[in-house]
Design an enzyme around this catalytic site. Structure first.
Site, PDB file in Angstrom:
ATOM      1  N   ASN A  89      90.591  60.743  -7.602  1.00 20.67           N
ATOM      2  CA  ASN A  89      89.310  59.721  -7.234  1.00 20.67           C
ATOM      3  C   ASN A  89      88.040  60.771  -7.571  1.00 20.67           C
ATOM      4  O   ASN A  89      88.242  62.097  -7.622  1.00 20.67           O
ATOM      5  CB  ASN A  89      88.878  59.695  -5.004  1.00 20.67           C
ATOM      6  CG  ASN A  89      87.367  59.061  -5.599  1.00 20.67           C
ATOM      7  OD1 ASN A  89      86.192  59.723  -5.847  1.00 20.67           O
ATOM      8  ND2 ASN A  89      87.180  58.095  -4.225  1.00 20.67           N
ATOM      9  N   HIS A 139      82.828  62.865  -7.173  1.00 24.42           N
ATOM     10  CA  HIS A 139      82.341  64.391  -7.044  1.00 24.42           C
ATOM     11  C   HIS A 139      81.761  64.955  -8.460  1.00 24.42           C
ATOM     12  O   HIS A 139      81.317  65.811  -8.196  1.00 24.42           O
ATOM     13  CB  HIS A 139      83.405  65.197  -6.102  1.00 24.42           C
ATOM     14  CG  HIS A 139      83.259  65.057  -4.742  1.00 24.42           C
ATOM     15  ND1 HIS A 139      82.632  64.481  -3.723  1.00 24.42           N
ATOM     16  CD2 HIS A 139      84.355  65.580  -3.521  1.00 24.42           C
ATOM     17  CE1 HIS A 139      82.751  63.964  -2.423  1.00 24.42           C
ATOM     18  NE2 HIS A 139      83.336  65.447  -2.462  1.00 24.42           N
ATOM     19  N   HIS A 187      83.925  54.852  -6.346  1.00 30.43           N
ATOM     20  CA  HIS A 187      83.354  54.391  -6.218  1.00 30.43           C
ATOM     21  C   HIS A 187      81.706  54.484  -6.130  1.00 30.43           C
ATOM     22  O   HIS A 187      81.367  54.895  -6.106  1.00 30.43           O
ATOM     23  CB  HIS A 187      83.423  54.879  -4.301  1.00 30.43           C
ATOM     24  CG  HIS A 187      82.672  53.948  -3.469  1.00 30.43           C
ATOM     25  ND1 HIS A 187      83.409  54.667  -2.150  1.00 30.43           N
ATOM     26  CD2 HIS A 187      82.182  53.338  -3.266  1.00 30.43           C
ATOM     27  CE1 HIS A 187      82.768  53.432  -0.408  1.00 30.43           C
ATOM     28  NE2 HIS A 187      81.734  53.004  -1.810  1.00 30.43           N
ATOM     29  N   ARG A 236      78.397  52.856  -5.079  1.00 34.40           N
ATOM     30  CA  ARG A 236      77.237  52.610  -3.692  1.00 34.40           C
ATOM     31  C   ARG A 236      76.872  52.070  -4.065  1.00 34.40           C
ATOM     32  O   ARG A 236      75.528  52.635  -5.298  1.00 34.40           O
ATOM     33  CB  ARG A 236      77.462  54.204  -3.266  1.00 34.40           C
ATOM     34  CG  ARG A 236      78.574  54.943  -2.275  1.00 34.40           C
ATOM     35  CD  ARG A 236      78.256  55.512  -1.421  1.00 34.40           C
ATOM     36  NE  ARG A 236      79.306  56.494  -0.720  1.00 34.40           N
ATOM     37  CZ  ARG A 236      79.792  56.102   0.474  1.00 34.40           C
ATOM     38  NH1 ARG A 236      78.673  55.325   0.331  1.00 34.40           N
ATOM     39  NH2 ARG A 236      80.499  56.346   0.969  1.00 34.40           N
ATOM     40  N   ARG A 280      74.416  57.416  -5.304  1.00 34.59           N
ATOM     41  CA  ARG A 280      74.275  59.319  -5.091  1.00 34.59           C
ATOM     42  C   ARG A 280      75.485  59.035  -5.971  1.00 34.59           C
ATOM     43  O   ARG A 280      75.123  60.873  -5.820  1.00 34.59           O
ATOM     44  CB  ARG A 280      74.759  59.168  -3.558  1.00 34.59           C
ATOM     45  CG  ARG A 280      76.172  58.697  -3.262  1.00 34.59           C
ATOM     46  CD  ARG A 280      76.218  59.184  -2.097  1.00 34.59           C
ATOM     47  NE  ARG A 280      75.820  58.727  -1.355  1.00 34.59           N
ATOM     48  CZ  ARG A 280      76.076  58.522   0.123  1.00 34.59           C
ATOM     49  NH1 ARG A 280      77.710  59.219   0.434  1.00 34.59           N
ATOM     50  NH2 ARG A 280      75.858  57.434   1.143  1.00 34.59           N
ATOM     51  N   GLU A 330      86.509  50.993  -6.096  1.00 31.60           N
ATOM     52  CA  GLU A 330      86.128  50.433  -5.087  1.00 31.60           C
ATOM     53  C   GLU A 330      84.299  50.529  -4.890  1.00 31.60           C
ATOM     54  O   GLU A 330      83.957  50.970  -5.359  1.00 31.60           O
ATOM     55  CB  GLU A 330      86.222  52.475  -4.301  1.00 31.60           C
ATOM     56  CG  GLU A 330      87.718  52.910  -4.004  1.00 31.60           C
ATOM     57  CD  GLU A 330      87.529  54.416  -3.713  1.00 31.60           C
ATOM     58  OE1 GLU A 330      86.145  54.766  -2.807  1.00 31.60           O
ATOM     59  OE2 GLU A 330      88.279  54.503  -3.015  1.00 31.60           O
ATOM     60  N   THR A 379      83.410  57.269   3.388  1.00 30.38           N
ATOM     61  CA  THR A 379      83.670  56.138   3.901  1.00 30.38           C
ATOM     62  C   THR A 379      84.166  56.014   5.565  1.00 30.38           C
ATOM     63  O   THR A 379      84.924  57.052   5.626  1.00 30.38           O
ATOM     64  CB  THR A 379      84.781  54.996   3.320  1.00 30.38           C
ATOM     65  OG1 THR A 379      84.636  55.593   1.405  1.00 30.38           O
ATOM     66  CG2 THR A 379      84.675  54.454   3.603  1.00 30.38           C
ATOM     67  N   GLU A 413      95.253  50.167   0.544  1.00 30.01           N
ATOM     68  CA  GLU A 413      95.075  51.008   0.779  1.00 30.01           C
ATOM     69  C   GLU A 413      94.933  51.805   2.981  1.00 30.01           C
ATOM     70  O   GLU A 413      94.005  51.029   3.247  1.00 30.01           O
ATOM     71  CB  GLU A 413      94.110  51.747   0.468  1.00 30.01           C
ATOM     72  CG  GLU A 413      93.798  53.246   0.358  1.00 30.01           C
ATOM     73  CD  GLU A 413      92.867  54.078  -0.688  1.00 30.01           C
ATOM     74  OE1 GLU A 413      92.440  53.336  -1.406  1.00 30.01           O
ATOM     75  OE2 GLU A 413      92.263  54.763  -0.516  1.00 30.01           O
ATOM     76  N   HIS A 444      92.317  58.789   1.500  1.00 32.05           N
ATOM     77  CA  HIS A 444      91.228  60.198   3.021  1.00 32.05           C
ATOM     78  C   HIS A 444      92.101  60.956   3.169  1.00 32.05           C
ATOM     79  O   HIS A 444      92.473  60.933   4.219  1.00 32.05           O
ATOM     80  CB  HIS A 444      90.844  58.526   3.617  1.00 32.05           C
ATOM     81  CG  HIS A 444      89.175  58.421   3.519  1.00 32.05           C
ATOM     82  ND1 HIS A 444      88.835  59.632   4.067  1.00 32.05           N
ATOM     83  CD2 HIS A 444      88.187  58.016   2.764  1.00 32.05           C
ATOM     84  CE1 HIS A 444      87.246  59.880   4.272  1.00 32.05           C
ATOM     85  NE2 HIS A 444      87.191  58.417   3.105  1.00 32.05           N
TER      86      HIS A 444
END
Ligand code: PXP
Length: 265
Positions: free
Chosen positions: A16, A19, A52, A54, A58, A79, A110, A160, A204
């Site tokens: 992922n 970041h 992801h 969103r 962001r 996601e 999340t 998941e 996660h």
């Protein structure tokens, strides 16, 4: 790694890279670039890239997933919440996989799995629309029997399992009761889902310290890991980054040695 007989020898890893975009958006500038990061992850052997998208944008932007769609050579997993806006974007970009996640305004990350016992029309509708253009759909759910049964009822073939509770219980190497109970819950959920022919993924909060016990669960075939990998990359890459800048600065001044601060330690 797959043997000739089709047996998988390792748990697959989708990295992922949200970041990377978080860092870029901190300055609203054009680097670091998620597409460049994705290429590095793939060259290092990652089996997939996860982002992801969103509602508040962001970190990852719509443009990022369009570019990633063009550049990724492994598997693009996006996601998203099961909203009309997001499903529309997925139908436009056609990622390899969409993971439906719950999304709360203002949350740091999340905060739990999708509640498949509620919101069923929205989730079923999203699954159908995505599957109609051959996008694989995964549901991010808590490791609980009623969620697995509900996910099955919604027509999901991939889930998941949310490992957040396990991760919270394994922040250090010290064993905790919460950590071992959460691990049992993930194990049982994985067994149940697998016995119903579901493909079982997990993720996660997984770290270099706690990933092994999850990866050793035979039914879990793939992990989504972000924060800890990107955090580590910032530390293991910092030494090289400083040296690269110093190399650029070297011999740019003719300053007597007494004005130099000592380099190194
Ligand atoms: N799986 C899902 C559904 C997530 O939302 C996230 C965080 O974006 C992850 C996995 C990865 O979590 P982490 O960044 O803590 O490794």
């Amino acid at each position: 790694m797959e043997r000739a007989n089709g047996k998988v020898l390792m748990t697959l890893l989708s990295v992922n890279i949200d970041h990377i975009a978080t860092l870029r958006e901190a300055r609203r500038t054009n680097e670091p670039d998620p597409a460049a990061a994705a290429a590095i992850c793939e060259l290092a052997g990652a089996h997939g890239i996860t982002v992801h998208l969103r509602g508040d944008r962001r970190h990852i932007q719509h443009r990022d997933i369009k570019i990633l769609r063009e550049t990724i050579k492994t598997k693009l997993n996006v996601e998203m919440a099961a909203t009309d806006e997001m499903i529309g974007i997925a139908l436009d970009v056609i990622p390899d996989q969409v993971t439906l996640v719950p999304e709360l305004p203002g949350e740091i990350t999340t905060t739990g799995g999708l509640d498949c016992t509620h919101n069923q029309p929205a989730i079923t509708n999203a699954i159908k629309r995505l599957q109609s253009v051959n996008i694989a759909v995964s549901l991010f759910i808590d490791p609980a029997e009623q969620q697995i049964r509900a996910a099955l009822g919604l027509g999901a073939s991939t889930i998941e399992l949310n490992t957040a509770r396990y991760s919270d219980g394994t922040l250090t190497n010290r064993p905790t009761q919460e950590g071992s109970e959460a691990l049992d819950a993930v194990r049982q959920a994985a067994e149940l889902a697998h016995s119903r022919s579901m493909r079982v993924l997990a993720g996660h909060g997984l770290t270099y310290r706690n990933v092994r016990a999850i990866a050793e669960i035979p039914e879990i075939v793939e992990l989504n890991i972000g924060h800890n990998i990107i955090a580590r990359s910032a530390l293991v890459g910092l030494d090289r980054a400083v040296r690269d800048m110093l190399a650029l600065l070297e011999e740019t001044k003719d300053v007597p040695p007494r004005f130099h601060r000592s380099g190194g330690i």
